[in-house]
Design a protein around this motif. Structure first.
Motif, PDB file in Angstrom:
ATOM      1  N   MET A 207       0.847  -1.176   0.000  1.00  0.00           N
ATOM      2  CA  MET A 207       0.000   0.000   0.000  1.00  0.00           C
ATOM      3  C   MET A 207       0.894   1.241   0.000  1.00  0.00           C
ATOM      4  N   GLU A 208       0.545   2.206  -0.826  1.00  0.00           N
ATOM      5  CA  GLU A 208       1.332   3.431  -0.919  1.00  0.00           C
ATOM      6  C   GLU A 208       1.192   4.263   0.341  1.00  0.00           C
ATOM      7  N   ARG A 209       2.201   5.065   0.587  1.00  0.00           N
ATOM      8  CA  ARG A 209       2.196   5.929   1.772  1.00  0.00           C
ATOM      9  C   ARG A 209       1.075   6.964   1.685  1.00  0.00           C
ATOM     10  N   GLY A 210       0.814   7.512   0.508  1.00  0.00           N
ATOM     11  CA  GLY A 210      -0.250   8.494   0.321  1.00  0.00           C
ATOM     12  C   GLY A 210      -1.623   7.908   0.606  1.00  0.00           C
ATOM     13  N   THR A 211      -1.824   6.656   0.238  1.00  0.00           N
ATOM     14  CA  THR A 211      -3.095   5.988   0.490  1.00  0.00           C
ATOM     15  C   THR A 211      -3.327   5.828   1.992  1.00  0.00           C
ATOM     16  N   VAL A 212      -2.279   5.496   2.726  1.00  0.00           N
ATOM     17  CA  VAL A 212      -2.385   5.344   4.179  1.00  0.00           C
ATOM     18  C   VAL A 212      -2.758   6.683   4.817  1.00  0.00           C
ATOM     19  N   VAL A 213      -2.139   7.747   4.352  1.00  0.00           N
ATOM     20  CA  VAL A 213      -2.439   9.081   4.893  1.00  0.00           C
ATOM     21  C   VAL A 213      -3.901   9.431   4.643  1.00  0.00           C
ATOM     22  N   VAL A 214      -4.382   9.174   3.440  1.00  0.00           N
ATOM     23  CA  VAL A 214      -5.777   9.473   3.105  1.00  0.00           C
ATOM     24  C   VAL A 214      -6.722   8.657   3.985  1.00  0.00           C
ATOM     25  N   ILE A 215      -6.436   7.386   4.195  1.00  0.00           N
ATOM     26  CA  ILE A 215      -7.280   6.539   5.032  1.00  0.00           C
ATOM     27  C   ILE A 215      -7.290   7.045   6.475  1.00  0.00           C
ATOM     28  N   VAL A 216      -6.149   7.442   7.001  1.00  0.00           N
ATOM     29  CA  VAL A 216      -6.067   7.940   8.376  1.00  0.00           C
ATOM     30  C   VAL A 216      -6.843   9.249   8.520  1.00  0.00           C
ATOM     31  N   VAL A 217      -6.661  10.175   7.586  1.00  0.00           N
ATOM     32  CA  VAL A 217      -7.368  11.455   7.647  1.00  0.00           C
ATOM     33  C   VAL A 217      -8.873  11.241   7.524  1.00  0.00           C
ATOM     34  N   ASP A 218      -9.296  10.409   6.598  1.00  0.00           N
ATOM     35  CA  ASP A 218     -10.724  10.105   6.451  1.00  0.00           C
ATOM     36  C   ASP A 218     -11.277   9.463   7.722  1.00  0.00           C
ATOM     37  N   GLY A 219     -10.524   8.568   8.310  1.00  0.00           N
ATOM     38  CA  GLY A 219     -10.959   7.928   9.544  1.00  0.00           C
ATOM     39  C   GLY A 219     -11.137   8.915  10.679  1.00  0.00           C
ATOM     40  N   LEU A 220     -10.178   9.829  10.821  1.00  0.00           N
ATOM     41  CA  LEU A 220     -10.284  10.864  11.856  1.00  0.00           C
ATOM     42  C   LEU A 220     -11.493  11.758  11.612  1.00  0.00           C
ATOM     43  N   PHE A 221     -11.739  12.104  10.358  1.00  0.00           N
ATOM     44  CA  PHE A 221     -12.877  12.941  10.011  1.00  0.00           C
ATOM     45  C   PHE A 221     -14.192  12.229  10.351  1.00  0.00           C
ATOM     46  N   ILE A 222     -14.270  10.954  10.039  1.00  0.00           N
ATOM     47  CA  ILE A 222     -15.491  10.182  10.334  1.00  0.00           C
ATOM     48  C   ILE A 222     -15.706  10.084  11.839  1.00  0.00           C
ATOM     49  N   VAL A 223     -14.645   9.829  12.591  1.00  0.00           N
ATOM     50  CA  VAL A 223     -14.766   9.756  14.053  1.00  0.00           C
ATOM     51  C   VAL A 223     -15.230  11.097  14.616  1.00  0.00           C
ATOM     52  N   MET A 224     -14.682  12.201  14.093  1.00  0.00           N
ATOM     53  CA  MET A 224     -15.082  13.523  14.566  1.00  0.00           C
ATOM     54  C   MET A 224     -16.563  13.788  14.283  1.00  0.00           C
ATOM     55  N   LEU A 225     -17.032  13.408  13.103  1.00  0.00           N
ATOM     56  CA  LEU A 225     -18.446  13.607  12.780  1.00  0.00           C
ATOM     57  C   LEU A 225     -19.347  12.738  13.653  1.00  0.00           C
ATOM     58  N   ILE A 226     -18.928  11.527  13.955  1.00  0.00           N
ATOM     59  CA  ILE A 226     -19.708  10.658  14.839  1.00  0.00           C
ATOM     60  C   ILE A 226     -19.802  11.274  16.232  1.00  0.00           C
TER      61      ILE A 226
END
Length: 94
Positions: A1-20
């Motif tokens: 998995m590319e490093r950029g993909t991991v960053v995007v997944i982590v940022v999206d995950g944090l955003f989803i947790v914040m919205l929840i």
């Protein structure tokens, strides 16, 4: 998995947790949760506009309008609850 993909997944995950979390706090009547969620959602909408994702941005605009309606209702409910509590409301003088 590319490093950029991991960053995007982590940022999206944090955003989803914040919205929840904002959703849970908003259900308890926290007006700050509504405002925080609206700010985050608006920033996400701006990113969509920057990438010319018009339909997605329109969906965000509609969601922001609905969140605003919830915020306004929470404010009104808080005012009604404060007025209903004896001793906490200010007397109205003529």
């Amino acid at each position: 998995m590319e490093r950029g993909t991991v960053v995007v997944i982590v940022v999206d995950g944090l955003f989803i947790v914040m919205l929840i979390l904002c959703s849970r706090w908003a259900k308890t009547g926290s007006q700050g949760a509504f405002l925080g969620g609206m700010i985050a959602y608006a920033l996400d909408g701006v990113l969509l506009l920057l990438f010319s994702m018009w339909l997605d941005a329109a969906v965000h605009a509609y969601a922001l309008w609905m969140i605003w309606q919830g915020y306004a209702a929470a404010r009104e409910l808080a005012q009604l609850q404060q007025a209903a509590q004896p001793g906490l409301s200010q007397p109205r003088l003529p």
